[in-house]
Design a protein around this motif. Structure first.
Motif, mmCIF file in Angstrom:
data_model
loop_
_atom_site.group_PDB
_atom_site.id
_atom_site.type_symbol
_atom_site.label_atom_id
_atom_site.label_comp_id
_atom_site.label_asym_id
_atom_site.label_seq_id
_atom_site.Cartn_x
_atom_site.Cartn_y
_atom_site.Cartn_z
ATOM 1 N N UNK A 1 -3.442 9.512 -15.308
ATOM 2 C CA UNK A 1 -2.032 9.117 -15.168
ATOM 3 C C UNK A 1 -1.530 9.440 -13.763
ATOM 4 N N UNK A 2 -1.812 10.635 -13.295
ATOM 5 C CA UNK A 2 -1.350 11.032 -11.962
ATOM 6 C C UNK A 2 -1.932 10.134 -10.878
ATOM 7 N N UNK A 3 -3.223 9.843 -10.971
ATOM 8 C CA UNK A 3 -3.851 8.973 -9.976
ATOM 9 C C UNK A 3 -3.228 7.583 -9.991
ATOM 10 N N UNK B 1 -0.627 10.025 -7.258
ATOM 11 C CA UNK B 1 -0.779 11.458 -6.974
ATOM 12 C C UNK B 1 -2.252 11.805 -7.113
ATOM 13 N N UNK B 2 -2.886 12.096 -5.989
ATOM 14 C CA UNK B 2 -4.328 12.348 -6.009
ATOM 15 C C UNK B 2 -4.707 13.787 -5.693
ATOM 16 N N UNK B 3 -3.726 14.599 -5.338
ATOM 17 C CA UNK B 3 -4.033 16.010 -5.101
ATOM 18 C C UNK B 3 -2.846 16.862 -5.520
ATOM 19 N N UNK B 4 -3.125 18.090 -5.814
ATOM 20 C CA UNK B 4 -2.092 19.011 -6.240
ATOM 21 C C UNK B 4 -2.605 19.898 -7.356
ATOM 22 N N UNK B 5 -1.694 20.631 -7.955
ATOM 23 C CA UNK B 5 -2.048 21.560 -9.017
ATOM 24 C C UNK B 5 -1.130 21.334 -10.211
ATOM 25 N N UNK B 6 -1.720 21.361 -11.400
ATOM 26 C CA UNK B 6 -1.011 21.126 -12.649
ATOM 27 C C UNK B 6 -1.392 22.202 -13.645
ATOM 28 N N UNK C 1 8.773 20.478 -14.190
ATOM 29 C CA UNK C 1 8.382 20.009 -12.855
ATOM 30 C C UNK C 1 8.724 21.008 -11.757
ATOM 31 N N UNK C 2 7.923 20.939 -10.690
ATOM 32 C CA UNK C 2 8.194 21.761 -9.510
ATOM 33 C C UNK C 2 8.420 20.842 -8.310
ATOM 34 N N UNK C 3 7.350 20.290 -7.741
ATOM 35 C CA UNK C 3 7.479 19.481 -6.529
ATOM 36 C C UNK C 3 7.741 18.004 -6.788
ATOM 37 N N UNK C 4 7.320 17.483 -7.935
ATOM 38 C CA UNK C 4 7.406 16.056 -8.237
ATOM 39 C C UNK C 4 6.801 15.264 -7.075
ATOM 40 N N UNK C 5 7.588 14.391 -6.492
ATOM 41 C CA UNK C 5 7.092 13.579 -5.374
ATOM 42 C C UNK C 5 7.758 13.967 -4.056
ATOM 43 N N UNK C 6 8.314 15.154 -4.014
ATOM 44 C CA UNK C 6 9.025 15.619 -2.820
ATOM 45 C C UNK C 6 8.084 15.684 -1.618
ATOM 46 N N UNK C 7 8.649 15.463 -0.442
ATOM 47 C CA UNK C 7 7.888 15.627 0.793
ATOM 48 C C UNK C 7 7.580 17.112 0.960
ATOM 49 N N UNK D 1 0.534 20.534 -3.327
ATOM 50 C CA UNK D 1 1.568 20.062 -4.250
ATOM 51 C C UNK D 1 1.457 20.826 -5.564
ATOM 52 N N UNK D 2 2.549 21.431 -5.970
ATOM 53 C CA UNK D 2 2.644 22.114 -7.264
ATOM 54 C C UNK D 2 3.390 21.155 -8.194
#
Length: 124
Positions: free
Chosen positions: A26-28, A32-37, A67-73, A80-81
């Motif tokens: 779903x994330x990909x 969203x291809x990198x970060x931590x969940x 949520x923490x970072x969502x799609x924030x810059x 990305x958290x």
């Protein structure tokens, strides 16, 4: 790749690998291809307590998103958290996929409504 930390406190058998694969897919698809969940499976009383504490509603539920970072810059070099998804296997039973997708989409900033429903349909 999105790193997924899984914790099963529910006392129920859970398809952890399948859940991680679905969340990553779903994330990909959402870009969203990198970060931590964080992904936690919890018993009914714990998810009830979380919903009461964070949403003011005293009832069990299938899944919650924090949520923490969502799609924030983010500044360069900062991972990305995405946040945490909490699922209650005793509430969702075998139908865990749709609530998991729903919660992951909440992490990305989607809210209830037509856009959320359209994104959920894509990920079925």
């Amino acid at each position: 790749m999105v790193e997924v930390e899984v914790e099963n406190r529910s006392g129920a058998g859970v398809d952890e690998d399948g859940a991680v694969e679905l969340a990553r897919r779903v994330l990909e698809a959402e870009g969203v291809t990198d970060g931590e969940l964080g992904l936690a499976f919890v018993p009914p009383q714990e998810i009830r307590d979380l919903k009461r504490e964070h949403l003011g509603i005293d009832e069990e539920t299938d899944a919650l998103a924090f949520p923490i970072d969502a799609r924030a810059e983010l500044p360069d070099g900062l991972p990305r958290q995405l946040g945490d998804v909490v699922v209650c296997p005793q509430v969702v039973g075998e139908a865990w996929r749709a609530p998991l997708v729903h919660a992951v989409l909440h992490l990305l900033g989607y809210d209830h409504g037509d856009e959320m429903e359209a994104r959920e349909a894509v990920h079925r």
